[in-house]
Design an enzyme around this catalytic site. Structure first.
Site, PDB file in Angstrom:
ATOM      1  N   SER A  74       1.503   9.801  -0.394  1.00  0.00           N
ATOM      2  CA  SER A  74       0.598   8.674  -0.600  1.00  0.00           C
ATOM      3  C   SER A  74      -0.613   8.801   0.318  1.00  0.00           C
ATOM      4  CB  SER A  74       1.353   7.363  -0.385  1.00  0.00           C
ATOM      5  OG  SER A  74       0.583   6.263  -0.838  1.00  0.00           O
ATOM      6  N   ASP A  92       4.592   7.008 -11.626  1.00  0.00           N
ATOM      7  CA  ASP A  92       3.915   6.422 -10.474  1.00  0.00           C
ATOM      8  C   ASP A  92       2.783   5.521 -10.950  1.00  0.00           C
ATOM      9  OD1 ASP A  92       2.733   5.780  -8.076  1.00  0.00           O
ATOM     10  OD2 ASP A  92       2.626   7.834  -7.339  1.00  0.00           O
ATOM     11  N   HIS A 110       6.427   6.080  -7.428  1.00  0.00           N
ATOM     12  CA  HIS A 110       5.651   6.493  -6.252  1.00  0.00           C
ATOM     13  C   HIS A 110       6.538   6.992  -5.117  1.00  0.00           C
ATOM     14  CE1 HIS A 110       2.129   6.690  -3.746  1.00  0.00           C
ATOM     15  NE2 HIS A 110       2.631   5.843  -2.872  1.00  0.00           N
TER      16      HIS A 110
END
Length: 1663
Positions: free
Chosen positions: A597, A685, A717
């Site tokens: 991320s 995601d 995610h």
């Protein structure tokens, strides 16, 4: 200086070097993943023993990874705790662990005597949910919530979910999805005739009746990990009555959750989140606007208990039921921040602040609250204190808070450093979880001391875990240098946690793995983490960096990062790495990055900004381009907030803001990246869509950086699935081992990094002859011939009654017009000594009741009459076609065989091989034998599957060929099965000249993937297999060819030997090419094919004729591959002449517009000389406008091997005003340089050539008011001919130097083909007369002007000898009626010279088709339709939806603006760099002219468009917001820069701006700004018109997030908008059900906003 434990307890085990054996790494991961995690705890009631002592039971829930089952299992364990009220006397386990199955939620009652359990139970059709109530001895209630049908699924998440007992223990409160009314198609078969009452489809009369047309309405959800959460409702279960009530009184703009019963059980307290104007992602976002509410169950009144401008969550009621504490943040801003603790007094109705946000944390003081939620039970027994855990710098500690004084005391200050988490507190008995980086979670309990003595808390361990040996860890504190200090928040410091293997002084320096956390407002605490622990045990040092902006350091630390991402956080990580490398004994030459991320964002920044420091990189779902992420993520506010920009739901980023976001993105530094990169992406995601990683992957591949992409279906995610987590770690470990020069393991060396593109000039790749695998044949059992299906209902002539009915209802109108079938293919078979021919046609039509496309065959007999004409008759009834992909005939003049490509995977039929059970397709070869005067076909050989061949369409009586069972071979069992590639740009099914072999294209067979190591049995020996499975390749990303070609990745050429029943995959095709459109060379010694370059990566291929490709010849004997066409162009659609001497193909320019004017090239096979038969036409003439077809007809050569028939769009011919943009049949004489329009004197419309065999032309023709019909043609010797003569350049012109195996291009000599036109060189006799001013010059090219009434039909024609081609008399085979109530004409529009473009372009005219009703209405409402593309064309063909709109009373204007096909290459080029300007102006001009000259209502205008047409429509709405009253768009292009990482055609963004595209190109800030300025989304604030949006969830060309962005901004501004979401729809939104639903919704949208057209039978036509 480092702080924290210096090392773990020492053990004799040492790390001499990095562990590099994959099996040992897998075993290490397996070992450490067995440590369970503690998730929940619950204390039972106190029990007093006979001796006066007290004890209680402690119920705990744990989770553990089960690698063998690839899932996370839950289990429970119970303990007994003896205490005296002040301390724990004794504790210990009670029994063994027990697995918990199918339990979603559980909660004990306040008395501890009852327990409620929400359980899922698999059902036959769908999963069911039961709510159970247990007492201490048995289950007392089990209620089927699914059967009650009061609501949808119950929420079991920790965001909305709850399961709360009433204080009386008679009711249960929970949250569930609101029950949605049933929806069904407008064309549901069980419904009555849908034209009777149009009102029924809008609002059903019965309460439980399904809503029609609502099944595809878009339902908003709450984003990442909450995609099934849309409209939550509060539900109460009466345990005694077993009844469920959905609570009323909650405002419609709120989504309730986290509810509990109020004191006295008179109402419910809940948190309500605002979901207007639209929902944003909620997971890990504590900044969403929300408030605390109370709903009174007696009166239904809803009362606000907190401020309504904040973000509120996690309310907790005190034991005395007097106070409610909750957490509060500012709305918007950073998603995670320092929170306030607020308290509401139930009886005084006053709210007070217990704890404020802490600006800066002083050493040893309370740092502030940074937890995602308060513990479920957090209150002490005195109802004055509460216990919580929170991050304190790089640790997590437990604090007690006095709500009366606001004082805080740490309960873990004197305890070991690490991560402490509160599980529960009941009756002052406190249960916590504790772990460290080298110690898995343990369970501890304590009795909370009285107020003022909390520091004396004594912890007792219930479930201890031994520390993992050989891991030491410490916390380093760093302060940035003065030049890196924040100007507003100076003096901030940050931490990093360093894990390293325990080592002796003689051990070599370990490599370093740097891990920055995601968020960015998150924190690494000193707790147990699996990945760092395993890496450390392998021998890596791991550095976990808590850069400035992390939680636990004060609110100033959080506030310092927004606006400085990509600089401050990057500098902090780099400073930490450099400092640690200086102070610790680590290998500075072996440093890698791992991040997910925002941690991946930092990792990509670091390898670009500091390429010399890092030698490998692994990123998980990384943010690489904030600008392109803003329109695709569920948290668009994050993109603006972290960039330092304001966010508002009703505004969109302007060009300056897009530039700022791009400047802070890692893509800015991609040119400097040298470290090998491994990317791991979750397919589902929603937070950082996988397109982000794909964008970075393509940029790295284009630059030759070693990169590898892992794609995890079913993961979001977090990539938290057990299988994905394990596979991700093993691939990460092997990647680091390889690129940090620890080991070169074959599992990561083979195919791990992309190889550089092969030299384009090295064509003679491959050695040896293609092997032929002999396959054992197996016989099929006999089967009876299936009965013909009722696939066809003949053409229906619309009478007056039916026409009136259709015109009154959109559904009935659409149903009626969709009954007309379309002809897709035709084939001829000779019989009776050449005087009789059998014509086989394949047709299709929409079956709306069954929502499928019906395919059927029709058969005709063609006979030469005595007068020399053709007689046509139907030869058989229609027969259904099932499971058939395609067919191909053999090459002989009288074919003795044909081929059918079939599939067994169809509805209601066997879908698997009876030997091995695999789903399969089939290749069936048929031979013909004489039977009376006709021929009978029998199967020659049938391959795969081992089931009888399904029905085939000849079976009528005993005079037609019959389908008999044949032999079959199971390729599944032989291990050679690979998916066949069916119709598309690659597909082919070609006979060899000897008719002994078949050539086809299939997907390359991949070895069976498996994880990098066997998880099931430790140390298990691997079986020895002939075809070794690919190790660690299970989730490797496979590139595909984009929209409609998502299953096409690596095509291979396959040859089937019919005699030996063997299949060979041909070798010698260069690895950088994807072959397709193959055919056998003239001598059967090789294969001619089209090869598309797929290096450095694949781009979308559908409707893109500008992709680099060439015509190749593969010699099967030597394995050499020879390039036959020009290297620097696109070449495709090869067609070999009947005498095998000439090869015809299309050639276009490389790059540029996706569709453009093409060349027709011809290769002489023996001499390899190449000539241009037809060149690119810049300016169209009356004679010829150029070639624009995507493919040549499969059978386009005449029998003389000299002439060929082509199909291409042509603009209107200026001499005939009644002619329209059409698709004509052109006859090209490749020797005499003559082009003849075979349809010049025929009915106007769009022509399609089906086949040309024995000089018999079979074609279809349609018009906007005439469905497709089938016809033949014959020669009319009485009419004069009109031929188009071309100029010939004198002398040879060498256009290509060529090389070894390279064809030579030039002009032909002695009457051979010329190189093309110059100006108006190609012209007809009539055109020449007009140019000379001859008064007798004809007014149109056709010998017979088509102004008179004509009959459009499906036609057949005999092609006359050379020079006598015109005129042709077309013989109708199957006619279709003209649709009543519809008329059409062509409007020619000439734009004024604006002075901004060259004169030739500025004054070039264009056209529009106007379809009008013929019902005598005074003024028709007008629907304007600009086409998509933008380089495509509306030709005068049949379109049922447009005809249906006309029958409803609307006029339809189809605009072919400048840039459309059929008007010359100059017209196409004029649009480049002017999209959003020229095309919009042209559409405006066409509307103005139509309003001036036609009886149209200027006050009732609407827009209907798709793709780029929708782009134009949106521009019109912004420029003239009050002109259009309705708009319906399909797959709209709204935001050009947002397509950066989401489209399969990224080059289109640059071409539209007139910029060159290269694979390596990354858009600069000024280019992004220019794209945004050309986008209609930049002016969306001007839109006032109601907009209907229809999008396909699987659209690869224009991402559905484009429409979603527009939908959100229009909703925020109060513009009426509706979004239809088709889960299986692609860009074109094809499919029977989808097309019907789109039309019905669009028609209703227009009727709603334009009003029902009022018909006036007395109204006269006005000019």
């Amino acid at each position: 200086m480092p702080r924290g434990p210096a090392a773990a307890p020492q053990s004799p085990w040492r790390v001499p070097q990095v562990l590099s054996n994959p099996e040992e790494v897998a075993e290490l991961y397996r070992e450490l993943s067995r440590h369970p995690g503690l998730s929940a705890a619950c204390l039972g009631p106190d029990v007093t023993t006979q001796y006066g002592g007290k004890y209680c039971s402690l119920y705990t829930e744990w989770s553990q990874r089960d690698l063998a089952r690839a899932e996370s299992v839950k289990f429970c364990r119970q303990y007994l705790i003896f205490h005296d009220g002040a301390s724990v006397v004794y504790s210990g386990p009670a029994g063994t662990c027990t697995e918990i199955k199918d339990e979603l939620l559980s909660r004990e009652s306040p008395s501890g005597m009852l327990k409620a359990v929400l359980r899922k139970v698999p059902g036959k059709e769908k999963e069911k949910q039961f709510l159970e109530v247990w007492d201490q001895n048995r289950k007392v209630k089990s209620i089927d919530l699914t059967a009650l049908d009061k609501h949808g699924s119950v929420y079991d998440d920790d965001q909305f979910g709850c399961l709360a007992w009433s204080h009386s223990e008679t009711h249960l409160l929970y949250v569930a999805e609101k029950k949605r009314p049933k929806a069904e198609s407008f064309f549901q078969s069980k419904a009555p005739e849908l034209g009777t009452s149009d009102e029924d489809v809008v609002r059903p009369e019965k309460e439980d009746a399904p809503l029609k047309g609502e099944q595809f309405v878009y339902r908003e959800d709450w984003g990442e990990a909450l995609s099934t959460r849309s409209v939550p409702v509060l539900c109460a279960l009466d345990i005694e009555g077993s009844s469920v009530s959905v609570l009323e009184g909650i405002p419609e703009h709120l989504s309730p959750g986290q509810a509990f019963w109020s004191p006295g059980d008179t109402g419910v307290v809940f948190v309500g989140w605002w979901h207007e104007p639209f929902r944003l992602g909620l997971r890990h976002c504590t900044n969403r606007r929300s408030a605390l509410f109370y709903v009174d169950l007696t009166g239904g009144r809803c009362e606000l208990l907190s401020e309504d401008t904040r973000a509120v969550w996690s309310p907790r009621l005190s034991p005395d039921r007097c106070r409610i504490v909750y957490l509060e943040n500012n709305a918007l801003g950073p998603h995670q921040q320092c929170s306030r603790l607020r308290m509401y007094d139930w009886y005084t109705k006053c709210t007070s602040t217990v704890l404020e946000a802490v600006p800066r944390q002083a050493w040893g003081d309370f740092p502030g609250i940074y937890c995602g939620a308060l513990p479920g039970l957090c209150w002490a027994a005195d109802s004055c204190r509460l216990v919580l855990d929170t991050a304190q710098r790089s640790q997590q500690d437990v604090f007690v808070v006095d709500t009366a004084t606001g004082s805080t005391t740490s309960l873990t200050a004197d305890a070991p450093q690490g991560s402490w988490s509160v599980l529960t507190i009941d009756r002052d008995l406190l249960v916590v979880r504790f772990s460290t980086p080298n110690c898995p979670p343990t369970l501890k309990v304590a009795v909370l001391p009285s107020a003022g003595q909390e520091a004396e808390t004594r912890w007792v361990c219930l479930q201890d875990a031994l520390p993992v040996p050989s891991i030491s860890w410490g916390i380093h504190t760093l302060r940035p240098p003065p030049e890196q200090e924040h100007p507003q928040y100076g003096g901030l410091d940050f931490d990093a946690i360093l894990l390293r293997p325990s080592e002796s002084p003689t051990t070599q320096k370990p490599p370093l793995v740097v891990m920055p956390h995601g968020g960015p407002h998150s924190v690494f605490t000193a707790g147990w983490m699996l990945y760092p622990a395993v890496l450390c045990r392998m021998g890596f040092a791991v550095l976990l960096v808590n850069y400035r902006g992390s939680l636990g350091f004060g609110q100033d630390n959080v506030a310092s990062l927004p606006g400085n991402v990509g600089t401050q956080d990057v500098q902090d990580v780099q400073l930490c790495v450099e400092r640690v490398l200086q102070e610790e004994r680590l290998d500075a030459g072996r440093v890698a990055l791992v991040g997910g991320s925002h941690g991946g964002f930092l990792a990509c920044h670091l390898i670009g900004q500091f390429p010399d420091t890092y030698h490998a990189c692994v990123v998980r779902n990384p943010v690489v381009n904030i600008a392109s992420m803003v329109t695709t993520t569920d948290i668009p506010d994050w993109c603006l907030t972290e960039t330092g920009l304001p966010y508002a739901p009703d505004t969109l980023p302007d060009p300056d803001q897009w530039t700022a976001m791009l400047s802070k993105s890692p893509m800015r530094y991609v040119d400097q990246v040298r470290a090998p990169v491994l990317l791991m992406l979750g397919e589902d995601d929603r937070r950082v869509p996988p397109k982000q990683g794909l964008e970075y992957y393509r940029a790295l591949k284009a630059r030759g950086v070693p990169t590898r992409l892992l794609w995890y279906p079913g993961n979001n995610h977090a990539l938290a699935g057990v299988e994905a987590e394990a596979d991700g770690f093993m691939n990460m470990a092997l990647w680091l081992l390889k690129h940090l020069r620890v080991v070169r393991h074959p599992a990561v060396c083979n195919g791990a990094a992309s190889s550089p593109p092969r030299d384009a000039g090295s064509w003679r790749a491959g050695t040896g002859q293609a092997p032929r695998a002999a396959l054992a044949a197996c016989l099929l059992p006999r089967s009876t011939h299936p009965r013909p299906s009722m696939a066809e209902q003949g053409p229906v002539v619309l009478g007056a009654e039916r026409h009136a009915e259709a015109a009154s209802s959109p559904a009935a109108c659409y149903r009626e017009l969709r009954r007309f079938p379309a002809v897709s293919r035709a084939a001829l078979c000779a019989a009776a000594e050449g005087q009789t021919f059998l014509l086989y046609t394949e047709c299709s039509r929409h079956d709306l009741p069954h929502r499928q496309l019906l395919r059927f065959s029709r058969h005709y007999s063609l006979r030469h009459s005595a007068s020399g004409g053709l007689a046509v008759s139907r030869a058989a009834l229609s027969t259904g076609i099932q499971h058939q992909y395609g067919t191909g005939s053999s090459a002989r003049t009288r074919p003795r065989g044909s081929t059918v490509l079939c599939s067994a995977a169809a509805r209601g039929r066997a879908t698997s091989c009876w030997r091995c059970g695999a789903a399969a397709g089939a290749v069936t070869a048929w031979t013909s034998r004489r039977w009376g005067s006709m021929e009978r076909s029998t199967p020659r050989v049938q391959l795969l599957p081992c089931v009888p061949f399904p029905e085939h369409g000849w079976g009528v009586h005993d005079q037609q060929p019959q389908c008999l069972p044949g032999a079959a071979l199971c390729l599944c069992q032989a291990g050679l099965w690979h998916p066949l590639i069916v119709p598309g740009p690659f597909a082919c099914l070609a006979w060899s000249r000897s008719e002994t072999c078949l050539l086809y294209v299939a997907e390359k067979s991949r070895p069976k993937p498996r994880p990098p190591c066997p998880w099931d049995v430790p140390g298990a020996a691997r079986p020895v297999e002939e075809d070794e499975d690919e190790e660690g390749e299970q989730f490797v990303y496979r590139e595909d060819w984009g929209e409609t070609l998502s299953t096409r990745s690596v095509p291979v050429l396959c040859a089937l030997d019919l005699e030996s029943s063997s299949v060979s995959v041909l070798e010698g095709v260069p690895e950088h090419l994807s072959p397709g459109q193959a055919l056998w060379s003239p001598d059967d010694r090789g294969v001619v094919f089209v090869g598309w370059w797929h290096e450095p990566f694949r781009l979308g291929l559908a409707a893109c004729t500008n992709r680099r490709s060439g015509i190749f010849h593969l010699d099967l004997a030597s394995g050499c591959c020879e390039l036959l066409s020009d290297e620097a162009s696109t070449a495709f659609s090869p067609r070999l002449s009947p005498d095998s001497r000439r090869l015809l193909y299309l050639e276009g320019g490389l790059g540029g517009p996706h569709r453009q004017c093409l060349r027709l090239c011809m290769l002489t096979w023996q001499t390899r000389q190449m000539v241009t038969v037809l060149d690119i036409v810049q300016e169209p003439t009356e004679a010829f406008a150029g070639l624009y077809a995507e493919v040549l007809p499969p059978r386009c050569w005449a029998s003389d091997s000299r002439r060929a028939v082509l199909v291409t769009p042509q603009r209107s011919r200026t001499g005939c005003l009644c002619c329209a943009p059409s698709q004509d049949l052109l006859l090209v004489d490749t020797e005499a340089a003559i082009v003849t329009n075979l349809t010049a004197g025929s009915p106007k419309g769009a022509w399609e050539l089906l086949t040309l065999q024995w000089d018999l032309l079979v074609a279809t023709c349609s018009a906007p008011n005439h469905p497709p019909s089938l016809s033949t043609a014959q020669q009319d010797m009485a009419s004069s001919s009109a031929m188009l003569h071309g100029t010939v350049q004198q002398g040879p012109a060498q256009l290509g130097t060529g090389g070894r195996g390279q064809a030579q291009r030039g002009t032909a000599k002695d009457g051979m083909v010329g190189t093309g036109w110059h100006g108006t060189g190609y012209q007809s006799a009539g055109t020449a007369a007009l140019q000379q001013g001859c008064p007798s010059a004809p007014r149109c090219l056709s010998p017979r002007c088509p102004r008179a009434p004509q009959c459009l039909s499906q036609v057949v024609s005999v092609l006359p000898p050379v020079g006598q081609e015109l005129p042709l008399s077309w013989v109708p085979v199957e006619d279709a009626p003209v649709v009543p109530g519809v008329t059409w004409k062509t409007l020619t529009v000439r734009p004024p010279c604006d002075g901004q473009s060259p004169t030739a372009l500025g004054t070039q005219d264009f056209e529009a088709l106007l379809l009008s009703p013929t019902d005598g209405m005074a003024l028709h409402p007008l629907i304007v339709c600009p086409h998509g593309g933008p380089h495509t064309v509306f030709d005068a063909r049949w379109c049922p939806s447009m005809a249906a709109l006309c029958q409803l009373g609307f006029a339809v204007l189809l605009v072919n603006y400048r840039g459309s096909l059929g008007f010359g290459q100059a017209s196409i080029s004029s649009l480049l760099s002017r999209v959003g300007e020229q095309d919009v102006v042209d559409t405006q001009l066409a509307v103005e002219q139509a309003l001036r000259t036609e009886p149209l209502d200027p006050h009732r205008l609407a827009l209907l468009a798709g793709s780029h047409g929708a782009f134009i429509a949106l521009h019109l709405l912004t420029r003239e917001p009050e002109r259009y009253r309705a708009c319906a768009l399909r797959s709209p292009v709204c935001n050009l820069p947002a397509l950066l990482g989401t489209s399969d055609i990224p080059d289109w963004r640059y071409t539209s701006l007139g910029l060159p595209y290269t694979f390596e190109r990354v858009p600069r800030a000024e280019e992004v700004a220019a794209m945004l300025q050309r986008s209609p989304i930049a002016q969306a604030a001007q839109i006032q018109t109601p907009v209907l949006l229809c999008v396909g969830a699987r659209d690869r060309r224009v991402s559905p997030t484009q429409a979603l962005e527009l939908y959100r901004v229009l909703r925020a501004r109060g513009v009426p908008v509706r979004l239809l979401w088709y889960p299986e729809g692609g860009h074109a939104l094809t499919g029977v059900e989808t097309e019907a639903d789109v039309f019905r919704n669009c028609a209703h949208w227009f009727l709603q906003h334009l009003g029902q057209p009022q018909r006036d039978s007395l109204a006269q036509h006005r000019p």
